[in-house]
Scaffold this motif. Structure first.
Motif, PDB file in Angstrom:
ATOM      1  N   THR A   1       0.710   6.508  37.133  1.00  0.00           N
ATOM      2  CA  THR A   1       1.543   7.049  35.935  1.00  0.00           C
ATOM      3  C   THR A   1       2.387   8.065  36.245  1.00  0.00           C
ATOM      4  O   THR A   1       2.204   8.667  37.420  1.00  0.00           O
TER       5      THR A   1
ATOM      6  N   LEU B   1       4.064  11.710  35.835  1.00  0.00           N
ATOM      7  CA  LEU B   1       3.879  13.267  35.439  1.00  0.00           C
ATOM      8  C   LEU B   1       4.042  13.310  33.800  1.00  0.00           C
ATOM      9  O   LEU B   1       4.953  12.814  33.356  1.00  0.00           O
TER      10      LEU B   1
ATOM     11  N   TYR C   1       2.074  20.708  34.776  1.00  0.00           N
ATOM     12  CA  TYR C   1       2.627  19.667  35.749  1.00  0.00           C
ATOM     13  C   TYR C   1       3.865  19.994  36.523  1.00  0.00           C
ATOM     14  O   TYR C   1       4.151  19.142  37.478  1.00  0.00           O
TER      15      TYR C   1
ATOM     16  N   ARG D   1      -0.392  10.580  39.752  1.00  0.00           N
ATOM     17  CA  ARG D   1       0.828  10.995  38.907  1.00  0.00           C
ATOM     18  C   ARG D   1       1.942  11.341  39.632  1.00  0.00           C
ATOM     19  O   ARG D   1       1.859  12.100  40.577  1.00  0.00           O
TER      20      ARG D   1
END
Length: 387
Positions: free
Chosen positions: A40, A42, A54, A71
């Motif tokens: 997926t 960030l 993040y 991520r």
């Protein structure tokens, strides 16, 4: 233990239906003894900015409840500028290609679509004879974009249709969240293996209550994305407030317009509560009499996941969106219907509702319907046989 990879553009800590849907799928498969990993971006949705915790990272890998989550970097944007939105999708696609080059990919992969370009990247680079590619289609693009006015029938639209066709062709199994989606795909690929996978929720339901924020009026609540498709700003301007109080939860493109409208009309019984966690939202929702699910325009293939979530909460629904969602509300007696886009009819329906119809008996009945027809685990076990 069989390995399975899920590739998605939305995942917690992001909020919203798309994030919740994939989270429940991942955790559900993990409970069924699959070794689950997720790719997926960030976290950046819905504001189009990388979440503070993040920022400055190119990639982060964590393990949460035995699920490995990768991520990846992307150029985050929720701009109305189509070029910037395209750059955001391309950037995530490039991160995916980089990941595919340096990591071993399991033989079973579930790919979320839309976005079409991200799904295309996965279908193009991951197709192998020994690998099973499963496409999870939650909305029909580019058709939905055309109906929303985001696209015109031009070269770009035709190109997106070709990408859509390619994605379906390369998939070994296609999951669709509505019968309309599956019908559309079947017209293109009559022999394709299809599976109806609704966005059923998976949570412990709180105890139902008849507590109301106002003893005289019906308390109506909307919770979710405050985007153009939902039309909550227009709803605020169009509702007849003689018999109702209106409460709003969520965030999105129309958020500031709604806040400004409330400020400019202090005598209207509208309250904006901001964005809260899903757990907090569930506890808040059961204190309202009625929820409204609106769509500014009827979107072919779209079935709001709120229908199933509110049914599990035992919350009566006023549905204002047309299409297959309307059919579900009527078939399962989950509440009331108003003609899509007809605000005069919407207000007429609101005025016809007796608050006494919204009590414990109605809520218990709705919860029983949800248990019988919208059970997440029953659906997951059926899907497991396909994997």
């Amino acid at each position: 233990m069989k390995e399975i990879l899920i590739i998605t553009s939305y995942f917690p800590p992001e909020t919203g239906a798309a994030s919740n849907r994939i989270f429940h799928l991942a955790t559900g498969l993990e409970k069924q003894h699959f070794k689950v990993s997720v790719i997926t971006p960030l976290p950046n949705y819905p504001k189009g900015e990388i979440f503070k915790a993040y920022r400055g990272k190119f990639k982060q890998t964590t393990t949460e409840n035995t699920i490995t989550i990768h991520r990846l970097w992307l150029f985050a944007s929720n701009s109305k500028n189509k070029v910037l939105r395209l750059i955001a999708m391309i950037s995530y696609s490039l991160s995916l290609i980089w990941f595919f080059m340096w990591h071993k990919i399991p033989n079973t992969v579930i790919v979320q679509s839309p976005p079409l370009l991200v799904a295309f990247t996965c279908m193009l680079f991951l197709k192998r004879k020994t690998r099973k590619l499963i496409l999870n289609v939650s909305d029909l693009w580019p058709i939905a974009g055309l109906e929303l006015g985001a696209f015109k029938m031009n070269f770009t639209y035709k190109l997106l249709e070709k990408i859509e066709y390619f994605n379906y062709k390369k998939a070994d199994l296609i999951l669709g969240q509505s019968n309309e989606i599956l019908t559309h795909i079947k017209t293109l690929f009559p022999e394709k293996d299809l599976f109806l996978y609704r966005n059923y929720p998976d949570f412990e339901k709180p105890e139902i209550t008849t507590k109301s924020l106002n003893s005289k009026k019906i308390t109506v609540v909307y919770a979710g994305l405050l985007g153009m498709a939902q039309g909550i700003f227009k709803l605020c301007k169009s509702l007849d407030y003689a018999k109702i109080d209106f409460h709003i939860y969520g965030a999105g493109a129309e958020q500031q317009n709604i806040i400004d409208f409330i400020s400019e009309n202090p005598l209207l019984p509208i309250t904006y509560h901001g964005e809260v966690s899903r757990e907090e939202l569930h506890l808040a929702l059961i204190n309202y009499d009625l929820t409204i699910i609106p769509l500014l325009n009827r979107i072919y293939g779209s079935v709001p996941s709120k229908i199933f979530e509110y049914a599990k909460l035992g919350l009566p629904v006023l549905y204002f969106g047309g299409g297959e969602g309307e059919t579900l509300i009527e078939k399962h007696h989950l509440g009331w219907l108003a003609d899509a886009g007809n605000y005069k009819h919407l207000n007429s329906v609101l005025q016809s509702i007796d608050k006494q119809e919204l009590g414990l008996e109605k809520r218990a009945e709705i919860q029983q319907i949800a248990k019988a027809h919208f059970d997440f685990n029953t659906q997951l076990l059926a899907l497991k046989e396909k994997l």
